[in-house]
Motif scaffolding. Structure first.
Motif, PDB file in Angstrom:
ATOM      1  N   UNK A   1       0.835  -1.197   0.000  1.00  0.00           N
ATOM      2  CA  UNK A   1       0.000   0.000   0.000  1.00  0.00           C
ATOM      3  C   UNK A   1       0.875   1.255   0.000  1.00  0.00           C
ATOM      4  N   UNK A   2       1.939   1.246   0.808  1.00  0.00           N
ATOM      5  CA  UNK A   2       2.841   2.390   0.846  1.00  0.00           C
ATOM      6  C   UNK A   2       3.517   2.600  -0.509  1.00  0.00           C
ATOM      7  N   UNK A   3       3.907   1.501  -1.138  1.00  0.00           N
ATOM      8  CA  UNK A   3       4.549   1.605  -2.453  1.00  0.00           C
ATOM      9  C   UNK A   3       3.582   2.169  -3.485  1.00  0.00           C
ATOM     10  N   UNK A   4       2.332   1.732  -3.421  1.00  0.00           N
ATOM     11  CA  UNK A   4       1.339   2.210  -4.386  1.00  0.00           C
ATOM     12  C   UNK A   4       1.052   3.699  -4.183  1.00  0.00           C
ATOM     13  N   UNK A   5       1.010   4.107  -2.928  1.00  0.00           N
ATOM     14  CA  UNK A   5       0.740   5.512  -2.625  1.00  0.00           C
ATOM     15  C   UNK A   5       1.976   6.385  -2.813  1.00  0.00           C
ATOM     16  N   UNK A   6       3.153   5.779  -2.671  1.00  0.00           N
ATOM     17  CA  UNK A   6       4.389   6.551  -2.763  1.00  0.00           C
ATOM     18  C   UNK A   6       4.669   7.366  -1.529  1.00  0.00           C
ATOM     19  N   UNK A   7       4.149   6.920  -0.372  1.00  0.00           N
ATOM     20  CA  UNK A   7       4.368   7.618   0.894  1.00  0.00           C
ATOM     21  C   UNK A   7       4.657   6.593   1.993  1.00  0.00           C
ATOM     22  N   UNK A   8       5.189   7.106   3.100  1.00  0.00           N
ATOM     23  CA  UNK A   8       5.403   6.272   4.288  1.00  0.00           C
ATOM     24  C   UNK A   8       4.250   6.514   5.248  1.00  0.00           C
ATOM     25  N   UNK A   9       3.570   5.439   5.614  1.00  0.00           N
ATOM     26  CA  UNK A   9       2.385   5.575   6.465  1.00  0.00           C
ATOM     27  C   UNK A   9       2.732   5.526   7.952  1.00  0.00           C
ATOM     28  N   UNK A  10       3.766   4.767   8.306  1.00  0.00           N
ATOM     29  CA  UNK A  10       4.122   4.592   9.716  1.00  0.00           C
ATOM     30  C   UNK A  10       5.581   4.966   9.948  1.00  0.00           C
ATOM     31  N   UNK A  11       5.853   5.498  11.140  1.00  0.00           N
ATOM     32  CA  UNK A  11       7.234   5.799  11.529  1.00  0.00           C
ATOM     33  C   UNK A  11       7.952   4.484  11.822  1.00  0.00           C
ATOM     34  N   UNK A  12       9.079   4.315  11.236  1.00  0.00           N
ATOM     35  CA  UNK A  12       9.829   3.087  11.395  1.00  0.00           C
ATOM     36  C   UNK A  12      10.423   2.972  12.804  1.00  0.00           C
ATOM     37  N   UNK A  13      10.293   1.761  13.369  1.00  0.00           N
ATOM     38  CA  UNK A  13      10.909   1.459  14.665  1.00  0.00           C
ATOM     39  C   UNK A  13      10.151   1.970  15.867  1.00  0.00           C
ATOM     40  N   UNK A  14       9.018   2.608  15.682  1.00  0.00           N
ATOM     41  CA  UNK A  14       8.250   3.129  16.827  1.00  0.00           C
ATOM     42  C   UNK A  14       7.422   2.017  17.470  1.00  0.00           C
TER      43      UNK A  14
END
Length: 305
Positions: free
Chosen positions: A39-52
């Motif tokens: 989903x993130x790849x399709x949108x081209x955005x990061x949805x969640x902060x990594x490692x949180x």
């Protein structure tokens, strides 16, 4: 993008955990993680902060979450409404005035049921005036009535102009006119029972309007509750009353019927529907009406009024 992807994303947000979301969605954790990444790849955005821990959304993720919830909510509402509309389409609620049970209405309804076994038909008694409001409120889908009422949101089709008869006791002094008929001007001195005793306008006001149209004033109009009471009083020798021709099949003892010669002495039978209603049951009921009238050799008007 599919709706399931939005549901996966929203569930992860609300559970704040891939593991808990996977359990709630009844899928394994690795496939759920892959779906979120896709989903993130399709949108081209990061949805969640990594490692949180717990999972936190990015600013873009928060925006997408709010709109995802709206999309899923609207989809659920649209699905529910479509199901309700489909259910209404399978249940046809028909309003009718009681006197039409002595006309062709029972044959029309029976034929409609035979031809459409998948549709559930409910018959609900409503006066013609009440049918207009019931149609607009969605309480009924079709209305068979007798009065000429105008409402911009309702379409009315004139089906038939039914002649009126004068009901008398068989030994009444007017019995000499049984074969020849008479004019309404000849009964102005008689005690005339009118019905029903319901909010106006009704059949009683329709009869009164016929007298008015002819410039006549009956001296003894007596309003009673309904047609059976009127005919029962006539059968007892109390007076006379005007009825639709088909109501003569009620069959009380000691009654005789006289034709009314005034051309104005008729009762218009009409079908009412919502003005913009394109439901499939409307042409189906019209086909049944046409066939029943044809089989009975009765002229069908089918005119807009």
């Amino acid at each position: 993008m599919e709706l399931k992807h939005l549901r996966y994303f929203v569930t992860v947000v609300e559970e704040q955990s891939i593991t808990k979301a996977a359990d709630k969605l009844c899928i394994a954790q690795p496939p759920l993680s892959r779906q979120i990444q896709k989903l993130e790849e399709e949108l081209g955005i990061t949805l969640f902060e990594r490692g949180s821990r717990p999972i936190k959304m990015t600013e873009a993720g928060q925006f997408f979450y709010e709109h995802s919830v709206q999309i899923l909510t609207h989809t659920a509402q649209a699905t529910s409404m479509a199901q309700r509309i489909n259910a209404v389409d399978q249940t046809v609620r028909i309003g009718y005035v009681s006197s039409l049970l002595y006309a062709l209405l029972p044959q029309i309804i029976y034929l409609f049921r035979q031809r459409n076994p998948d549709m559930h038909v409910e018959l609900i008694e409503y006066g013609t005036c009440d049918q207009i409001e019931a149609l607009k409120a969605g309480k009924i889908d079709l209305g068979f009535g007798r009065l000429r009422l105008i409402d911009p949101s309702i379409k009315r089709l004139l089906l038939r102009k039914e002649r009126l008869l004068l009901a008398i006791h068989k030994n009444h002094h007017l019995a000499e006119f049984i074969e020849s008929g008479l004019y309404l001007s000849q009964i102005l001195e008689e005690a005339i029972f009118s019905y029903p005793k319901t909010p106006k306008p009704n059949f009683a006001t329709a009869v009164q309007s016929i007298f008015t149209e002819l410039g006549l004033v009956p001296k003894k109009l007596i309003e009673v509750r309904e047609i059976h009471m009127a005919l029962g009083l006539v059968s007892s020798g109390e007076g006379i009353c005007l009825i639709p021709e088909t109501a003569s099949d009620i069959g009380m003892k000691n009654l005789a019927y006289i034709p009314i010669l005034d051309v104005e002495a008729h009762s218009a039978i009409s079908l009412s529907v919502r003005n913009m209603d394109q439901s499939s049951y409307i042409p189906k009921i019209l086909d049944c009406i046409q066939d029943v009238f044809k089989n009975e050799n009765i002229d069908l008007h089918m005119d807009n009024i």
